[in-house]
Write a protein that holds these residues in place. Sequence first.
Motif, short mmCIF file in Angstrom:
data_model
loop_
_atom_site.label_atom_id
_atom_site.label_comp_id
_atom_site.label_asym_id
_atom_site.label_seq_id
_atom_site.Cartn_x
_atom_site.Cartn_y
_atom_site.Cartn_z
N PRO A 123 -0.22 17.67 2.31
CA PRO A 123 -1.19 18.43 3.12
C PRO A 123 -2.56 17.78 3.22
N ASP A 124 -2.89 16.86 2.28
CA ASP A 124 -4.17 16.16 2.33
C ASP A 124 -4.10 14.87 3.14
N LYS A 125 -3.01 14.70 3.92
CA LYS A 125 -2.81 13.53 4.78
C LYS A 125 -2.61 12.24 3.98
N GLN A 126 -2.17 12.35 2.73
CA GLN A 126 -1.91 11.19 1.90
C GLN A 126 -0.43 10.83 1.94
N ARG A 127 -0.13 9.56 2.13
CA ARG A 127 1.26 9.10 2.16
C ARG A 127 1.84 9.01 0.76
N HIS A 128 3.15 9.21 0.65
CA HIS A 128 3.87 9.06 -0.61
C HIS A 128 5.27 8.52 -0.31
N TRP A 129 5.78 7.69 -1.20
CA TRP A 129 7.18 7.33 -1.15
C TRP A 129 7.98 8.33 -1.96
N LEU A 130 9.08 8.79 -1.43
CA LEU A 130 9.93 9.74 -2.16
C LEU A 130 10.53 9.03 -3.37
N GLU A 131 10.30 9.58 -4.55
CA GLU A 131 10.84 9.00 -5.79
C GLU A 131 12.27 9.50 -5.97
N PHE A 132 13.19 8.56 -6.13
CA PHE A 132 14.61 8.89 -6.16
C PHE A 132 15.04 9.54 -7.47
N THR A 133 14.27 9.38 -8.53
CA THR A 133 14.66 9.93 -9.82
C THR A 133 14.15 11.35 -10.03
#
Length: 528
Positions: free
Chosen positions: A32-42
């Motif tokens: 919601p803060d417009k920050q990108r993240h990579w989905l962590e698979f673990t």
Amino acid sequence: QRDAKGQYLFDLLCHHLNLLEKDYFGIRFVDPDKQRHWLEFTKSVVKQMRAQPPFTMCFRVKFYPTDPAALKEEITRYLVFLQIKRDLYHGRLLCKTSDAALLAAHILQAEIGDYDPGKHPEGYSSKFQFFPKHSEKLERKIAEIHKSELSGQTPATSELNFLRKAQTLETYGVDPHPCKVKQLRGPFRGGSWAWGPLWGHWNEVTKMKFEGKTFYLYVSQKEEKKIVLTYFAPTPEACKHLWKCGIENQAFYKLEKSSQVRTVSSSNLFFKGSRFRYSGRVAKEVMESSAKIKREPPEIHRAGLVPSRSCPSITHGPRLSSVPRTRRRAVHISIMEGLESLRDSAHSTPVRSASHGDAFAGPGRSGRADSSERVAVIADESYSPADSVLPTPVAEHSLELMLLSRQANGAPCSIEEEKESEAGTPAAEAEGELRALCPGTAGLGPAQAQQVNKFLLSVLRLLLVTVGLLFVLLLLLIVLTESDLDTAFFRDIRQTPEFEQFHYQYFCPLRRWFACKLRAVVSLLIDT
């Protein structure tokens, strides 16, 4: 499933795409803060989402192949082709005008085939948007190359030639992060540092850490013993994302085996900072695994080039028209709400050219480029669309693909059903319990509550470490005063005037007081 981890979702998507060389790809989302993240698979998918459903994610290249032409399967090359074409469209892949014309011509050849005067009238290349901005001169050059040099090439051949050309460009594989340079020394090209396979500096990077908004990069070189590069990120979350991306990229491109991966801490103190570990395979293992693939090449359903939008997606399954109109509308609303968050995020951040030395990866201006603004001319020497940030183009068939993926998983398609299914998730129950234990956070939003929880955990860790250190000091004091150990270390401490004064003026009276109280308690217990 509600407790499904990121690996399950990623494997499900790769199975849907019939993709085996999947280690180069990942799933990215925006909070919601417009920050990108990579989905962590673990980790659980739901617990990583700070937004409310429906969740919108992007399947994209995470680790760019060092040699994309050497990929084993055509389906993998096609997906990398789509990603690089998207990078070109959003201004992340910079090139000269001549290179830009050749790349765009390869895209035309791959997606509309040979030039046909009956189908392609004068100025046909101007109907397609390959770059944020381009001139009529460039459009004519694109059409000229498409007509004269690429005739007869199949889509697969044009895509392969496109990848070979893109691989030679300086900004191939760059993942831009907006930040400012505080201190910079050494040959790092105008203050730019980027996570990519072709920069060749990973063996020189000895350490990466971050504190708040500040990111530190430690580099060792032959001519200089040590270089410390310091960058300022817009927010602490952006700085942490930059640090995690650096840890993953270094592990992927530098290490020989995934067994060499170690957990990395962002601080020298074990009770402070974040800890992160790359969980995938490294580049060398991926290439060795790809060489062992032996199957019939999967069929590729290429999407046609959409005028003014050069970002098509793979089409699978039936058309969207087979879905009932009411459910189709609900899905369209759900997806478009999620796409609004992506449109306002840093996904489309363009890369500044090497001449801009004030930032590692500079953000574009806040204003969006108008679709009619296409009279700007690219310089003859270099193409640098650093001032344009365009929204992510989404064609109708990409909505269809997302709909089919959701239906295949048995997931609800409407916003109301998503909210109802989310209400009973373990994450929601855990959040309710946490807020019950911490009433002060009940009125806070998810982001603020998470920050408060992180602060409480850090304070708790600090208290535990302090108590542990005091316990160790107490044991050392008892050994010094009560034991008969006569080592050189203990002897030197006992002979100091400070220790003798402490022992006779403070410790001995305190010991007598404790002994008196202990005898009184024991006698009281015996009497009762």
